[in-house]
Enzyme design. Structure first.
Site, PDB file in Angstrom:
ATOM      1  N   THR A 203       0.849  -1.183   0.000  1.00  0.00           N
ATOM      2  CA  THR A 203       0.000   0.000   0.000  1.00  0.00           C
ATOM      3  C   THR A 203       0.885   1.234   0.000  1.00  0.00           C
ATOM      4  O   THR A 203       1.995   1.183   0.504  1.00  0.00           O
ATOM      5  CB  THR A 203      -0.907  -0.011   1.253  1.00  0.00           C
ATOM      6  OG1 THR A 203      -1.813  -1.101   1.156  1.00  0.00           O
ATOM      7  CG2 THR A 203      -1.685   1.273   1.408  1.00  0.00           C
ATOM      8  N   ARG A 231     -13.750  -7.455  -2.099  1.00  0.00           N
ATOM      9  CA  ARG A 231     -13.077  -7.300  -0.810  1.00  0.00           C
ATOM     10  C   ARG A 231     -12.665  -5.844  -0.612  1.00  0.00           C
ATOM     11  O   ARG A 231     -12.133  -5.207  -1.507  1.00  0.00           O
ATOM     12  CB  ARG A 231     -11.843  -8.202  -0.743  1.00  0.00           C
ATOM     13  CG  ARG A 231     -11.073  -8.131   0.581  1.00  0.00           C
ATOM     14  CD  ARG A 231      -9.859  -7.239   0.491  1.00  0.00           C
ATOM     15  NE  ARG A 231      -9.046  -7.290   1.725  1.00  0.00           N
ATOM     16  CZ  ARG A 231      -7.966  -6.545   1.949  1.00  0.00           C
ATOM     17  NH1 ARG A 231      -7.565  -5.683   1.022  1.00  0.00           N
ATOM     18  NH2 ARG A 231      -7.301  -6.633   3.073  1.00  0.00           N
ATOM     19  N   GLY A 233     -10.398  -3.409   2.027  1.00  0.00           N
ATOM     20  CA  GLY A 233      -9.411  -3.455   3.097  1.00  0.00           C
ATOM     21  C   GLY A 233      -9.493  -2.244   3.999  1.00  0.00           C
ATOM     22  O   GLY A 233     -10.506  -1.535   4.062  1.00  0.00           O
ATOM     23  N   ASP A 234      -8.389  -1.969   4.684  1.00  0.00           N
ATOM     24  CA  ASP A 234      -8.365  -0.862   5.637  1.00  0.00           C
ATOM     25  C   ASP A 234      -8.119   0.491   4.985  1.00  0.00           C
ATOM     26  O   ASP A 234      -8.500   1.529   5.538  1.00  0.00           O
ATOM     27  CB  ASP A 234      -7.270  -1.099   6.678  1.00  0.00           C
ATOM     28  CG  ASP A 234      -5.879  -1.011   6.063  1.00  0.00           C
ATOM     29  OD1 ASP A 234      -5.158  -0.027   6.325  1.00  0.00           O
ATOM     30  OD2 ASP A 234      -5.495  -1.922   5.307  1.00  0.00           O
ATOM     31  N   THR A 253      -0.337   0.656   6.688  1.00  0.00           N
ATOM     32  CA  THR A 253      -0.078  -0.322   5.643  1.00  0.00           C
ATOM     33  C   THR A 253       0.183  -1.668   6.285  1.00  0.00           C
ATOM     34  O   THR A 253       0.703  -1.744   7.398  1.00  0.00           O
ATOM     35  CB  THR A 253       1.131   0.089   4.790  1.00  0.00           C
ATOM     36  OG1 THR A 253       1.436  -0.951   3.865  1.00  0.00           O
ATOM     37  CG2 THR A 253       2.364   0.351   5.641  1.00  0.00           C
ATOM     38  N   GLY A 254      -0.184  -2.738   5.601  1.00  0.00           N
ATOM     39  CA  GLY A 254       0.071  -4.063   6.147  1.00  0.00           C
ATOM     40  C   GLY A 254      -1.150  -4.942   6.045  1.00  0.00           C
ATOM     41  O   GLY A 254      -1.916  -4.880   5.083  1.00  0.00           O
ATOM     42  N   GLU A 255      -1.352  -5.775   7.050  1.00  0.00           N
ATOM     43  CA  GLU A 255      -2.463  -6.715   7.077  1.00  0.00           C
ATOM     44  C   GLU A 255      -3.763  -5.954   7.332  1.00  0.00           C
ATOM     45  O   GLU A 255      -4.066  -5.562   8.458  1.00  0.00           O
ATOM     46  CB  GLU A 255      -2.221  -7.759   8.162  1.00  0.00           C
ATOM     47  CG  GLU A 255      -3.256  -8.859   8.186  1.00  0.00           C
ATOM     48  CD  GLU A 255      -3.001  -9.845   9.311  1.00  0.00           C
ATOM     49  OE1 GLU A 255      -3.999 -10.324   9.876  1.00  0.00           O
ATOM     50  OE2 GLU A 255      -1.827 -10.116   9.616  1.00  0.00           O
ATOM     51  N   GLY A 256      -4.517  -5.736   6.276  1.00  0.00           N
ATOM     52  CA  GLY A 256      -5.682  -4.866   6.353  1.00  0.00           C
ATOM     53  C   GLY A 256      -6.697  -5.286   7.385  1.00  0.00           C
ATOM     54  O   GLY A 256      -7.271  -4.445   8.098  1.00  0.00           O
TER      55      GLY A 256
END
Length: 333
Positions: A203, A231, A233-234, A253-256
């Site tokens: 991201t 889907r 995400g965050d 950023t990362g695992e949403g």
């Protein structure tokens, strides 16, 4: 950890950018340098604008547009592909001065999602538009659109093939392609019960505070490789992937899914607002305590011109610059 330090100042502008958290340690040096050159170019763009008196909200939009146009990271051109081989992009932007925001999801033709998010904020009665409604709004606003194929790169087509062969949602779609790649070689780990590979950049985002102390944040992404169509995400969720207020601006950023559960960006601001923590301590606490087992990172600035970043994975593509001449671009701790 909290990297990039915290530059306590009474006034002055500051900017930070990121290209994703979680980097494959074996990523070739040429790709590392290419990413760092792009981050430096974005810092130059933002720094010159801030030094000339531009507002923080204009700067974060301009910088993220630059990141969306370059295929190095996962946003705009170069976005990750859905399981159907298409691109569905999302972005958000927030002006901390009045806590105004705009967000979009499910974009398939809009060349610069962050600018459509800005238009949602400035020219609509809403804060969030998605899928066909967002595309229709884009057409009404006359923004630049392109065919979905524009966003698709050869590397990502190859990584989607690997993801399907491994029956995996690939987070690390930038690991160099191999002729054959098993699940073990991909380093697959679970996320929300689903197989997921080792973490890498995915991201993009920018945060800035201008000379008047106004904070702003913007985030943009293509999501996960081989994700289910639809889907979200965050990144487009205000308070999770993006947040800005009178005190600070944050882009995650990362695992949403973990960032969503933690409302990570808002948590940094809340720690400053309610516990009185300085920026760097708030970032440290949010990363250490709020993510549970999730892997993520963030960049942040405060209205005082402080800069901080934090991540709990192998690295994060990031950089910052300040009005007193501090400048850094980094990947690892």
């Amino acid at each position: 950890m909290c990297g990039g330090g915290e530059m306590a100042k009474k006034a002055g502008w500051a900017i930070a950018v990121h290209g994703g958290a979680g980097v494959d340690p074996a990523l070739p040096s040429e790709r590392q340098e290419r990413a760092k050159r792009l981050l430096r170019r974005c810092l130059d763009l933002g720094s010159h604008a801030l030094a000339a008196g531009a507002s923080a909200i204009d700067v974060v939009e301009a910088v993220v547009r630059e990141l969306e146009t370059d295929p190095t990271f996962n946003s705009g051109r170069g976005s990750a592909l859905t399981s159907e081989g298409t691109v569905e992009m999302e972005a958000s932007i927030m002006d901390g001065q009045h806590r105004r925001c705009g967000a979009v999801s499910g974009l398939t033709t809009v060349k610069n999602p962050v600018s459509l998010a800005r238009l949602v904020m400035d020219r609509s009665p809403h804060s969030y538009l998605a899928f066909e409604g967002a595309e229709r709004f884009a057409r009404l606003q006359g923004v630049e659109t392109v065919d979905n194929e524009y966003f698709i790169t050869e590397d990502n087509v190859g990584m989607l093939k690997l993801a399907k062969e491994a029956d995996s949602i690939l987070f690390d779609y930038r690991i160099p392609l191999a002729e054959s790649c098993s699940k073990a070689a991909l380093g697959i780990e679970p996320m929300n019960g689903l197989p997921l590979s080792v973490y890498a950049q995915e991201t993009v985002g920018c945060v800035a505070v201008d000379a008047l102390g106004r904070c702003a944040a913007a985030t943009s992404t293509g999501g996960l490789m081989n994700k289910s169509p639809g889907r979200v995400g965050d990144s487009p969720i205000v308070g999770a992937g993006t947040y800005a207020c009178e005190l600070c601006a944050v882009s995650c950023t990362g695992e949403g899914e973990a960032i969503l559960r933690a409302t990570l960006a808002r948590d940094v601001a809340a720690l400053m607002e309610y516990k009185g923590l300085p920026l760097c301590e708030a970032v440290d606490y949010a990363i250490r305590v709020r993510l549970d087992e999730g892997k993520a990172g963030l960049i942040a600035v405060s209205s005082l011109g402080d800069v901080a970043c934090g991540f709990n994975c192998t690295g994060m593509f990031r950089g910052y610059a300040t009005s007193d001449g501090l400048l850094d671009v980094a990947i690892w701790d």
